[in-house]
Design a protein around this motif. Structure first.
Motif, PDB file in Angstrom:
ATOM      1  N   PRO A  16       0.810  -1.220   0.000  1.00 44.06           N
ATOM      2  CA  PRO A  16       0.000   0.000   0.000  1.00 44.06           C
ATOM      3  C   PRO A  16       0.848   1.277   0.000  1.00 44.06           C
ATOM      4  O   PRO A  16       0.305   2.373   0.070  1.00 44.06           O
ATOM      5  CB  PRO A  16      -0.795  -0.124   1.302  1.00 44.06           C
ATOM      6  N   GLY A  18       4.362   3.351  -1.865  1.00 35.77           N
ATOM      7  CA  GLY A  18       5.167   3.393  -3.077  1.00 35.77           C
ATOM      8  C   GLY A  18       6.565   2.872  -2.827  1.00 35.77           C
ATOM      9  O   GLY A  18       7.217   3.263  -1.875  1.00 35.77           O
ATOM     10  N   LYS A  33       3.045  -0.233  -8.464  1.00 36.26           N
ATOM     11  CA  LYS A  33       1.915   0.560  -8.951  1.00 36.26           C
ATOM     12  C   LYS A  33       1.638   1.765  -8.054  1.00 36.26           C
ATOM     13  O   LYS A  33       1.315   2.845  -8.547  1.00 36.26           O
ATOM     14  CB  LYS A  33       0.668  -0.319  -9.056  1.00 36.26           C
ATOM     15  N   LYS A  34       1.760   1.596  -6.746  1.00 31.65           N
ATOM     16  CA  LYS A  34       1.487   2.700  -5.822  1.00 31.65           C
ATOM     17  C   LYS A  34       2.498   3.833  -6.021  1.00 31.65           C
ATOM     18  O   LYS A  34       2.136   5.009  -5.999  1.00 31.65           O
ATOM     19  CB  LYS A  34       1.505   2.201  -4.370  1.00 31.65           C
ATOM     20  N   GLU A  37       1.515   5.678  -9.067  1.00 36.77           N
ATOM     21  CA  GLU A  37       0.313   6.472  -8.774  1.00 36.77           C
ATOM     22  C   GLU A  37       0.678   7.756  -8.028  1.00 36.77           C
ATOM     23  O   GLU A  37       0.217   8.847  -8.377  1.00 36.77           O
ATOM     24  CB  GLU A  37      -0.643   5.632  -7.933  1.00 36.77           C
ATOM     25  N   ILE A  38       1.528   7.634  -7.019  1.00 35.22           N
ATOM     26  CA  ILE A  38       1.944   8.787  -6.214  1.00 35.22           C
ATOM     27  C   ILE A  38       2.652   9.830  -7.079  1.00 35.22           C
ATOM     28  O   ILE A  38       2.446  11.032  -6.925  1.00 35.22           O
ATOM     29  CB  ILE A  38       2.861   8.338  -5.051  1.00 35.22           C
TER      30      ILE A  38
END
Length: 91
Positions: A16, A18, A33-34, A37-38
């Motif tokens: 959960p 990065g 992926k996190k 996204e960030i």
């Protein structure tokens, strides 16, 4: 979760937070992926091969200095009550 992946790969992919792997030369090798996204990247391919020390976000925010220190050798987080949570070199 796919059964053919090892636990480290699963943790990296589904964390959960990065996570990125940066080479000793400061180049992004992978990111979950996190992390993408960030940082607003839609695909890992946009980041892989980029120099973390030269990306505007890292340079403008001063994070490039932290990355340089990390690339120079092991660091550890001291007791926050004594160091204010700053990273210190291992002795």
């Amino acid at each position: 979760m796919p059964e053919d992946k090892n636990l480290n790969e699963i943790i990296f992919e589904y964390a959960p937070i990065g996570i990125a792997v940066i080479s000793k030369g400061g180049v992004f090798e992978s990111a979950n992926k996190k992390f993408l996204e960030i940082h607003g990247n839609s695909a890992e391919s946009e980041l892989i091969g980029a120099d973390a020390l030269k990306l505007p976000f890292y340079f403008e925010s001063g994070l490039d200095k932290f990355i340089r220190k990390a690339l120079n050798g092991p660091a550890r987080l001291d007791d926050p009550s004594r160091s204010g949570g700053r990273l210190r070199r291992k002795k």
